[in-house]
Motif scaffolding. Structure first.
Motif, PDB file in Angstrom:
ATOM      1  N   CYS A 132       9.008  -3.635   1.028  1.00 22.18           N
ATOM      2  CA  CYS A 132       8.962  -2.419   0.213  1.00 22.18           C
ATOM      3  C   CYS A 132      10.152  -1.513   0.478  1.00 22.18           C
ATOM      4  O   CYS A 132      10.531  -0.718  -0.389  1.00 22.18           O
TER       5      CYS A 132
ATOM      6  N   CYS B 178       2.960   1.204   6.595  1.00 18.84           N
ATOM      7  CA  CYS B 178       1.593   0.704   6.763  1.00 18.84           C
ATOM      8  C   CYS B 178       1.519  -0.756   7.206  1.00 18.84           C
ATOM      9  O   CYS B 178       0.517  -1.187   7.749  1.00 18.84           O
ATOM     10  N   GLY B 179       2.553  -1.527   6.934  1.00 17.49           N
ATOM     11  CA  GLY B 179       2.588  -2.924   7.368  1.00 17.49           C
ATOM     12  C   GLY B 179       2.007  -3.908   6.372  1.00 17.49           C
ATOM     13  O   GLY B 179       2.019  -5.116   6.616  1.00 17.49           O
TER      14      GLY B 179
ATOM     15  N   CYS C 263       2.998  -5.057   3.440  1.00 20.33           N
ATOM     16  CA  CYS C 263       3.879  -5.986   2.721  1.00 20.33           C
ATOM     17  C   CYS C 263       4.681  -6.882   3.672  1.00 20.33           C
ATOM     18  O   CYS C 263       5.659  -7.505   3.240  1.00 20.33           O
TER      19      CYS C 263
ATOM     20  N   SER D   2       0.841  -1.196   0.000  1.00 25.53           N
ATOM     21  CA  SER D   2       0.000   0.000   0.000  1.00 25.53           C
ATOM     22  C   SER D   2       0.874   1.243   0.000  1.00 25.53           C
ATOM     23  O   SER D   2       1.063   1.888  -1.011  1.00 25.53           O
ATOM     24  N   CYS D   3       1.481   1.555   1.152  1.00 22.97           N
ATOM     25  CA  CYS D   3       2.260   2.792   1.236  1.00 22.97           C
ATOM     26  C   CYS D   3       3.559   2.700   0.455  1.00 22.97           C
ATOM     27  O   CYS D   3       4.057   3.691  -0.052  1.00 22.97           O
ATOM     28  N   GLU D   4       4.132   1.507   0.364  1.00 21.96           N
ATOM     29  CA  GLU D   4       5.437   1.287  -0.254  1.00 21.96           C
ATOM     30  C   GLU D   4       6.490   2.225   0.320  1.00 21.96           C
ATOM     31  O   GLU D   4       7.391   2.689  -0.373  1.00 21.96           O
TER      32      GLU D   4
HETATM   33 FE1  FES Z   1       3.401  -0.341   3.484  1.00 22.15          FE
HETATM   34 FE2  FES Z   1       5.381  -2.039   2.812  1.00 22.15          FE
HETATM   35  S1  FES Z   1       3.662  -1.465   1.648  1.00 22.15           S
HETATM   36  S2  FES Z   1       4.985  -1.157   4.759  1.00 22.15           S
END
Ligand code: FES
Length: 349
Positions: free
Chosen positions: A336, A305-306, A308, A299-301
């Motif tokens: 990520c 956000c957690g 991945c 999500s956030c990459e």
């Molecule tokens: Fe959000 Fe890796 S996609 S922590």
């Protein structure tokens, strides 16, 4: 149990890092917008107002949302929306000119003029404002004010409309008054009781200490933090005794990569299939997994956000995320942003 599995669907692509070739973001929806205005809001920060060419209604967004922009330099960058979601005819972002970055922000500030066209993604949100909070504690440092300013404006708009909006407090940390973006607004009669500005004047001894605010978890309070890596690490370390769901970070585009070792190539071995994937120095593990056809949720990459989270079985990992507790780092990795220092990283995929 890994959150990332090879069959999962993801959206977009890890396409915004400096120097990494763009891969078109095939699953992301794009808009062709026009710069309606730009204004300096601090010595190195410029605000841009974007709209559709006919000023018609834009796709909706929620507080904490961001856009991905294709900058004049051709690099993709993520910027938070700072206007309240009720405004549907424009997107407003603020960009800090980072002379030591990869060139994306410099090309925005130096090259994006009023009237110019720019390609922009529809809004995405990896830093949503939870709706069931009794109170919000916002902690922002430097350009990290941007997603939080959007949240503050949203809450103020709700109050102005006569709605009952949760209470909030904003702690905004900058070097000096002159470096404080949106200072007039944040010191207005409306916001002065709700905002504490702190200036460290570039002296470590004058840095803000959040511990008195974080020492005792308060039921119903959600902490939102966005700022330099050191600030977010401090807040994360001081909130380990809070419910994890009450602590929220946003980090893209403002991470201090000088805190980490230089990227080196390494290999990923997929334990379940036995396949080996090479990860180049300028690639993330997530990008390499995707290039291999291994779909990992993200999500956030940006390590905040957690989504991945992946289990690893072997490897010398440098953790660069803001999610994992110390005790989780022995077998969990956010692919990520985190990577191996070299050699082979074996993933439970
Ligand atoms: Fe959000 Fe890796 S996609 S922590």
């Amino acid at each position: 149990m890994p959150a990332a599995v090879c069959q999962c669907i993801r959206r977009g692509a890890a396409e915004w890092n400096d120097g990494v070739p763009m891969n078109a973001g095939a699953s992301r929806e794009w808009l062709s917008l026009v710069v309606r205005g730009r204004a300096s809001v601090a010595p190195t920060i410029v605000e841009f107002t974007l709209a559709l060419p006919d000023d018609s209604e834009l796709p909706a967004f929620d507080p904490g949302a961001h856009l991905t922009l294709r900058t004049p330099a051709g690099l993709l960058r993520k910027y938070s929306l700072i206007n309240p979601p009720g405004e549907r005819n424009r997107y407003v972002i603020a960009v800090r000119r980072d002379a030591n970055g990869g060139g994306g922000s410099v090309s925005m500030v130096d090259g994006l003029t009023t009237g110019a066209a720019i390609e922009v993604s529809v809004p995405e949100n990896a830093f949503p404002l939870v709706g069931n909070a009794r109170r919000y504690l916002f902690i922002a440092g430097g350009i990290g004010i941007t997603p939080i300013l959007g949240m503050v404006r949203h809450l103020c708009a709700r109050r102005s409309a006569g709605e009952r909006a949760p209470d909030f407090k904003l702690i905004y940390l900058t070097r000096s008054p002159a470096d404080t973006a949106y200072r007039d607004e944040l010191t207005s009669d409306l916001l002065r009781p709700l905002v504490d500005l702190h200036h460290d004047h570039g002296k470590p001894g004058e840095a803000f200490d959040p511990w008195p605010l974080l020492e005792r978890p308060v039921a119903g309070t959600h902490v939102y933090c966005c700022g330099p890596r050191g600030l977010m690490d401090t807040v994360r370390d001081m909130t380990g005794h809070w419910p994890a769901t009450s602590i929220h970070f946003e980090s893209f585009g403002i991470g201090d990569t000088t805190l980490f070792e230089a990227n080196r190539p390494f290999a990923i071995r997929l334990a379940r299939s036995g396949a080996t994937i090479e990860v180049a120095a300028e690639q993330t593990a997530l990008e390499a997994l995707h290039a291999h056809g291994c779909r990992v949720m993200s999500s956030c990459e940006a390590g905040s956000c957690g989504t991945c989270r992946t289990t690893y079985l072997a490897g010398d990992v440098e953790h660069r995320d803001l999610v994992l507790a110390e005790g989780e780092k022995a077998d969990q990795i956010m692919v990520c942003v985190s990577r191996a220092r070299g050699g082979v990283l074996e993933l439970d995929l």
